[in-house]
Design a protein around this motif. Structure first.
Motif, PDB file in Angstrom:
ATOM      1  N   ALA A  79      88.966  41.666  40.600  1.00 52.39           N
ATOM      2  CA  ALA A  79      89.197  40.141  40.835  1.00 52.39           C
ATOM      3  C   ALA A  79      88.085  39.463  41.567  1.00 52.39           C
ATOM      4  O   ALA A  79      87.893  39.913  42.524  1.00 52.39           O
ATOM      5  CB  ALA A  79      90.600  39.618  41.147  1.00 52.39           C
ATOM      6  N   MET A  80      87.420  38.626  40.822  1.00 55.40           N
ATOM      7  CA  MET A  80      86.290  37.940  41.629  1.00 55.40           C
ATOM      8  C   MET A  80      86.499  36.540  41.583  1.00 55.40           C
ATOM      9  O   MET A  80      86.051  35.694  42.653  1.00 55.40           O
ATOM     10  CB  MET A  80      85.051  38.415  40.907  1.00 55.40           C
ATOM     11  CG  MET A  80      83.773  37.474  41.388  1.00 55.40           C
ATOM     12  SD  MET A  80      82.280  38.109  40.616  1.00 55.40           S
ATOM     13  CE  MET A  80      81.075  36.975  40.943  1.00 55.40           C
ATOM     14  N   MET A  81      86.929  35.800  40.652  1.00 58.40           N
ATOM     15  CA  MET A  81      87.358  34.502  40.542  1.00 58.40           C
ATOM     16  C   MET A  81      88.754  34.048  40.241  1.00 58.40           C
ATOM     17  O   MET A  81      89.333  34.838  39.336  1.00 58.40           O
ATOM     18  CB  MET A  81      86.254  33.703  39.395  1.00 58.40           C
ATOM     19  CG  MET A  81      84.760  34.207  39.745  1.00 58.40           C
ATOM     20  SD  MET A  81      83.501  33.274  38.882  1.00 58.40           S
ATOM     21  CE  MET A  81      83.865  31.547  39.228  1.00 58.40           C
ATOM     22  N   GLY A  82      89.270  32.803  40.220  1.00 64.21           N
ATOM     23  CA  GLY A  82      90.677  32.566  39.961  1.00 64.21           C
ATOM     24  C   GLY A  82      90.915  32.390  38.509  1.00 64.21           C
ATOM     25  O   GLY A  82      90.084  31.927  37.990  1.00 64.21           O
ATOM     26  N   SER A  83      92.174  32.327  38.320  1.00 68.30           N
ATOM     27  CA  SER A  83      92.593  31.665  37.024  1.00 68.30           C
ATOM     28  C   SER A  83      92.751  30.189  37.216  1.00 68.30           C
ATOM     29  O   SER A  83      92.766  29.717  38.247  1.00 68.30           O
ATOM     30  CB  SER A  83      94.116  32.289  36.843  1.00 68.30           C
ATOM     31  OG  SER A  83      94.952  31.811  37.765  1.00 68.30           O
ATOM     32  N   VAL A  84      92.601  29.549  36.010  1.00 68.77           N
ATOM     33  CA  VAL A  84      92.690  27.973  36.220  1.00 68.77           C
ATOM     34  C   VAL A  84      93.951  27.683  34.852  1.00 68.77           C
ATOM     35  O   VAL A  84      93.919  28.025  33.660  1.00 68.77           O
ATOM     36  CB  VAL A  84      91.381  27.581  35.495  1.00 68.77           C
ATOM     37  CG1 VAL A  84      91.443  26.054  35.615  1.00 68.77           C
ATOM     38  CG2 VAL A  84      90.343  28.029  36.345  1.00 68.77           C
ATOM     39  N   VAL A 125      92.598  29.767  31.742  1.00 68.20           N
ATOM     40  CA  VAL A 125      91.824  30.856  31.574  1.00 68.20           C
ATOM     41  C   VAL A 125      92.422  31.698  32.403  1.00 68.20           C
ATOM     42  O   VAL A 125      93.009  31.499  33.661  1.00 68.20           O
ATOM     43  CB  VAL A 125      90.191  30.776  31.903  1.00 68.20           C
ATOM     44  CG1 VAL A 125      89.476  29.911  30.808  1.00 68.20           C
ATOM     45  CG2 VAL A 125      89.932  30.180  33.388  1.00 68.20           C
ATOM     46  N   PRO A 126      92.313  33.174  32.421  1.00 71.67           N
ATOM     47  CA  PRO A 126      92.861  34.030  33.212  1.00 71.67           C
ATOM     48  C   PRO A 126      92.069  34.525  34.455  1.00 71.67           C
ATOM     49  O   PRO A 126      91.120  33.682  34.563  1.00 71.67           O
ATOM     50  CB  PRO A 126      93.006  35.211  32.543  1.00 71.67           C
ATOM     51  CG  PRO A 126      91.838  35.008  31.622  1.00 71.67           C
ATOM     52  CD  PRO A 126      91.713  33.666  31.184  1.00 71.67           C
ATOM     53  N   VAL A 127      92.552  35.145  35.503  1.00 76.43           N
ATOM     54  CA  VAL A 127      91.693  35.711  36.714  1.00 76.43           C
ATOM     55  C   VAL A 127      90.679  36.441  35.997  1.00 76.43           C
ATOM     56  O   VAL A 127      90.706  36.987  35.003  1.00 76.43           O
ATOM     57  CB  VAL A 127      92.414  36.511  37.582  1.00 76.43           C
ATOM     58  CG1 VAL A 127      91.632  37.071  38.521  1.00 76.43           C
ATOM     59  CG2 VAL A 127      93.913  35.954  37.786  1.00 76.43           C
ATOM     60  N   LEU A 128      89.185  35.992  36.600  1.00 74.38           N
ATOM     61  CA  LEU A 128      88.211  36.970  36.363  1.00 74.38           C
ATOM     62  C   LEU A 128      88.097  38.117  36.852  1.00 74.38           C
ATOM     63  O   LEU A 128      87.923  38.157  37.908  1.00 74.38           O
ATOM     64  CB  LEU A 128      87.077  35.893  36.541  1.00 74.38           C
ATOM     65  CG  LEU A 128      85.387  36.753  36.026  1.00 74.38           C
ATOM     66  CD1 LEU A 128      84.733  35.406  35.737  1.00 74.38           C
ATOM     67  CD2 LEU A 128      84.723  37.554  36.720  1.00 74.38           C
ATOM     68  N   VAL A 129      88.352  39.370  36.147  1.00 77.77           N
ATOM     69  CA  VAL A 129      88.251  40.518  36.624  1.00 77.77           C
ATOM     70  C   VAL A 129      87.426  41.434  36.043  1.00 77.77           C
ATOM     71  O   VAL A 129      87.125  41.723  34.798  1.00 77.77           O
ATOM     72  CB  VAL A 129      89.541  41.267  36.258  1.00 77.77           C
ATOM     73  CG1 VAL A 129      90.020  42.704  36.921  1.00 77.77           C
ATOM     74  CG2 VAL A 129      90.930  40.382  36.715  1.00 77.77           C
ATOM     75  N   ASN A 130      86.408  41.837  37.116  1.00 82.61           N
ATOM     76  CA  ASN A 130      85.208  42.684  36.532  1.00 82.61           C
ATOM     77  C   ASN A 130      85.901  44.071  36.242  1.00 82.61           C
ATOM     78  O   ASN A 130      86.788  44.759  37.050  1.00 82.61           O
ATOM     79  CB  ASN A 130      84.186  42.766  37.478  1.00 82.61           C
ATOM     80  CG  ASN A 130      83.317  41.679  37.545  1.00 82.61           C
ATOM     81  OD1 ASN A 130      83.279  40.872  36.478  1.00 82.61           O
ATOM     82  ND2 ASN A 130      82.910  40.842  38.740  1.00 82.61           N
ATOM     83  N   HIS A 131      85.054  44.987  35.391  1.00 74.58           N
ATOM     84  CA  HIS A 131      85.341  46.420  35.275  1.00 74.58           C
ATOM     85  C   HIS A 131      84.495  47.250  36.070  1.00 74.58           C
ATOM     86  O   HIS A 131      83.319  46.961  36.208  1.00 74.58           O
ATOM     87  CB  HIS A 131      85.268  46.480  33.771  1.00 74.58           C
ATOM     88  CG  HIS A 131      86.303  45.826  32.784  1.00 74.58           C
ATOM     89  ND1 HIS A 131      87.342  46.392  32.223  1.00 74.58           N
ATOM     90  CD2 HIS A 131      86.207  44.634  32.525  1.00 74.58           C
ATOM     91  CE1 HIS A 131      88.066  45.396  31.732  1.00 74.58           C
ATOM     92  NE2 HIS A 131      87.475  44.413  31.760  1.00 74.58           N
ATOM     93  N   ASP A 132      84.959  48.378  36.639  1.00 75.06           N
ATOM     94  CA  ASP A 132      84.235  49.160  37.475  1.00 75.06           C
ATOM     95  C   ASP A 132      83.045  49.515  36.984  1.00 75.06           C
ATOM     96  O   ASP A 132      81.985  49.449  37.660  1.00 75.06           O
ATOM     97  CB  ASP A 132      85.244  50.222  38.072  1.00 75.06           C
ATOM     98  CG  ASP A 132      86.315  49.936  39.068  1.00 75.06           C
ATOM     99  OD1 ASP A 132      86.057  48.584  39.550  1.00 75.06           O
ATOM    100  OD2 ASP A 132      87.428  50.555  39.120  1.00 75.06           O
TER     101      ASP A 132
END
Length: 403
Positions: free
Chosen positions: A177-182, A294-301
């Motif tokens: 997780a890097m940025m929040g949901s809105v 929009v959902p939480v911005l979640v980067n993939h490893d």
């Protein structure tokens, strides 16, 4: 010639293109002129495209000589309803509209990456999909483009956002997780209008609204764990026109931010319970609309590790840092919910005292344009090198299956 030097070689034309966009900003879903300029540049470098995708969005594929995976790169194009207060020679000529988030730079960066990739298309192990997106600022563009198939066949997606509080020449990445949901809330209260001096004959929606605003904060202080970031902000209240009149209605809008998909799912019930019961206690009728954006911005490893490796190779590991989490939102998160990928920060601030620079969405926001050719080089290298890795992985898998 290194990818960094090739990016520097086209810096001037990218900067001039960005300044033209900055002079002529367009709001969400109104980016027709911007899209036309992007289309003209793609035509000039020989990249076919499809326009009118998800509003004024443009999608273009740069295909290598060999079939293979598809890696997507995305940039947003829209501006904000902000009156610019800079003294730049190329400041906005459109009153009340400004590129205060740097999407003009993002568009220019992706065009630069397109030019670099087009020059190397014979070496590509698959295809790079370029996504020029409308309406990020209202959290609607990504969904609209996805509905029209922009992710069809895409294996991974990458994107960046400039950050004026990070010096140009720096990059910040983050796993998970890097940025929040809105999410957005709209509340309409109906009371009973009357004379301000005779409140007992009225039902005051403003008093009710005041109680709701304060009580919503207990969701954060008393219903959410201190270790789970949540923000509930009422950003607008509209009611009444005269100092001695109790109005009939009061309207409020707000934003909800979370940093955990599970927490995001819990918030609507909590808001609904508080709003409805307080309205009942104050004898007001209420209508609550909860809009999921929009959902939480979640980067993939794996994609994050790939971006880290490219950054370290191109500019050095000392120019890369770990991004701090933020509850600011980005509709790139919608792409990441469907395909693996990575979103990262590209420093766009001054080399010294960047932490004192004007932030995103400020009327005096500016971009250190040195970040533009670097962003182009990084995106191009991220895409081309990832195609090699994904193709190699696919080839190894095919060999194992045949064996």
């Amino acid at each position: 010639m290194s990818i960094l030097l090739r990016g520097q070689a086209i810096a001037e034309e990218l900067i001039q293109f960005r300044r033209d966009l900055h002079r002529h900003p367009e709001l969400s879903f109104q980016e027709s002129e911007t899209a036309a300029k992007v289309a003209e540049r793609l035509t000039r470098i020989g990249v076919p495209y499809r326009e009118g995708v998800g509003g004024h969005g443009i999608v273009a594929d740069i295909r290598g000589e060999q079939p293979g995976p598809i890696v997507a790169l995305r940039a947003d194009m829209d501006a904000l309803p902000i009156q610019e207060e800079t003294e730049l020679d190329y400041r906005s000529v459109r009153p009340g509209i400004m590129h205060a988030c740097g999407h003009d730079a993002h568009t220019s960066i992706l065009l630069g990456a397109a030019k670099l990739l087009a020059e190397d298309r014979g070496k590509l192990h698959g295809s790079v999909r370029l996504i020029f997106q409308s309406a990020e600022e209202i959290n609607a563009g990504a969904k609209a483009m996805i509905e029209q198939g922009v992710l069809d066949g895409v294996n991974e997606i990458y994107g960046l956002h400039n950050l004026p509080t990070l010096p140009a020449g720096m990059v910040a990445t983050r796993h998970g997780a890097m940025m929040g949901s809105v999410d957005r809330i709209e509340i309409t209260l109906e009371g009973k209008g009357g004379h301000g001096a005779i409140p007992d004959q009225s039902i005051d929606p403003i008093v009710c609204a005041s109680a709701i605003v304060m009580s919503l904060q207990t969701i954060i202080s008393r219903e959410a764990s201190p270790f789970e970031p949540v923000v509930v902000t009422i950003g607008s209240i509209r009611s009444g026109d005269a100092n001695n009149v109790i109005p009939q209605t009061c309207e409020m809008t707000g934003t909800v931010r979370t940093f955990d998909p599970r927490v995001q799912e819990q918030i609507p019930e909590r808001i609904e319970r508080i709003v409805n019961r307080i309205a009942e206690g104050y004898r007001c009728k209420v209508r609550l609309t909860y809009i999921r954006q929009v959902p939480v911005l979640v980067n993939h490893d794996a994609p994050v590790l790939h971006v880290d490796a490219v950054v370290d190779t191109v500019i050095g590991s000392d120019r890369r840092m770990t991004a701090q989490p933020t509850l600011a939102g980005e509709d790139f998160s919608v792409y990441l919910a469907l395909v693996p990928g990575c979103f990262f920060w590209l420093g766009s601030g001054p080399e010294t005292n960047a932490d004192r620079a004007y932030g995103l969405h400020h009327p005096k926001f500016t971009v250190n344009e040195e970040c533009i050719p670097l962003g182009s080089a990084l995106l191009a290298e991220i895409a081309s090198q990832r195609l090699v890795e994904l193709s190699s992985r696919s080839g190894n898998l095919d060999t194992e299956i045949r064996s």
